[in-house]
Design a protein around this motif. Structure first.
Motif, short mmCIF file in Angstrom:
data_model
loop_
_atom_site.label_atom_id
_atom_site.label_comp_id
_atom_site.label_asym_id
_atom_site.label_seq_id
_atom_site.Cartn_x
_atom_site.Cartn_y
_atom_site.Cartn_z
N ALA A 109 28.49 39.49 -18.76
CA ALA A 109 29.45 40.28 -19.53
C ALA A 109 30.85 40.16 -18.92
CB ALA A 109 29.03 41.75 -19.53
N PRO A 110 31.89 40.33 -19.73
CA PRO A 110 33.24 40.39 -19.17
C PRO A 110 33.33 41.53 -18.16
CG PRO A 110 33.31 40.21 -21.57
CD PRO A 110 31.88 40.49 -21.20
N LEU A 111 34.08 41.32 -17.10
CA LEU A 111 34.24 42.38 -16.12
C LEU A 111 34.88 43.61 -16.75
CD1 LEU A 111 35.59 40.30 -13.11
CD2 LEU A 111 33.39 41.48 -13.19
N THR A 153 27.89 41.28 -14.38
CA THR A 153 28.47 39.95 -14.27
C THR A 153 28.09 39.37 -12.92
OG1 THR A 153 30.39 40.83 -15.46
CG2 THR A 153 30.63 38.64 -14.49
N SER A 189 31.15 48.81 -14.69
CA SER A 189 30.71 47.43 -14.65
C SER A 189 30.10 47.13 -13.29
CB SER A 189 31.92 46.51 -14.91
OG SER A 189 31.57 45.16 -14.92
N ASN A 222 40.86 38.67 -11.89
CA ASN A 222 40.54 38.78 -13.31
C ASN A 222 41.03 40.11 -13.89
OD1 ASN A 222 38.61 36.51 -14.57
ND2 ASN A 222 38.31 36.63 -12.35
N SER A 266 40.62 43.28 -12.80
CA SER A 266 39.77 44.47 -12.66
C SER A 266 39.94 45.09 -11.28
CB SER A 266 38.30 44.10 -12.89
OG SER A 266 38.09 43.61 -14.19
#
Length: 219
Positions: free
Chosen positions: A113-115, A95, A66, A142, A144
């Protein structure tokens, strides 16, 4: 010097993003060069810039899934990098964040996008490192992990605690740092392109007075 570093510095010169002379920085230091990535502001220029970021990230050989671009400068960088990686055969979601949380519609601070599980932060040049540290906190909050920090130029210059901001991030946070080019590359570039001897001497003197060794884990 990596091929992508050479092409990046050629690009910076073409767009006047890298200039030489005498420039008083916010720190009060008088630098023999000035770098402003915002000067690269065309489709062709951004495509070459993004490809340089992609090449540096590939060479670093770190595991990630990501990308994250801190507002505001990181937003176009992370979007175009994602396109460059797709052109190289890897589709990576990205993101970015808002400076202020949105209180209507979908709300929140994060956009895109979501992480993913392992996130690379993409930015231009790190000065104090405050914005990047905020991004690190946001990503971790979050759930990540920060897989690395990717920047255009590492000035390799001492800060208040005798470390560069990138060194401090690497040592304090345990995050690999990746730069498309470094101050050492700028000096090598000046020599390769046979710049005026006064410019080369000024860069060498500045590096000797304020420079640091590359950060641990830096690529």
């Amino acid at each position: 010097m990596h091929a992508h570093s050479l092409d990046f510095l050629d690009l910076a010169m073409e767009y006047d993003a890298l200039r030489f002379g005498e420039f008083t920085l916010k720190s009060g230091r008088v630098s023999p060069y000035f770098f402003n990535l915002g000067s690269i502001a065309s489709g062709a220029g951004m495509a070459r810039l993004a490809d340089g970021y992609a090449a540096a990230l590939e060479d670093a050989d770190i595991e990630y899934d990501s990308l994250f671009g801190p507002a505001y400068k990181g937003i176009p960088l992370v979007a175009t990098l994602s396109c460059a990686l797709a052109a190289r055969g890897r589709d990576v979601a990205f993101t970015y964040n808002r400076k202020e949380a949105k209180d209507h519609g979908e709300g929140g601070v994060l956009v895109g996008a979501p992480l993913g599980r392992r996130v690379v932060i993409v930015d231009d040049v790190i000065t104090a490192g405050t914005a990047v540290r905020e991004a690190i906190d946001l990503i971790r909050a979050n759930g990540s992990e920060v897989a690395g920090l990717l920047v255009a130029l590492d000035r390799q210059e001492r800060g208040a605690d005798q470390r560069s901001p990138i060194q401090a991030l690497g040592e304090d946070e345990g995050i690999p740092t990746i730069a498309v080019a470094t101050l050492a590359d700028v000096l090598g570039y000046a020599e390769r392109r046979d710049f005026d001897a006064d410019i080369r001497r000024a860069i060498s003197a500045y590096q000797a007075e304020y420079g640091v060794a590359p950060a641990p884990g830096a690529a």
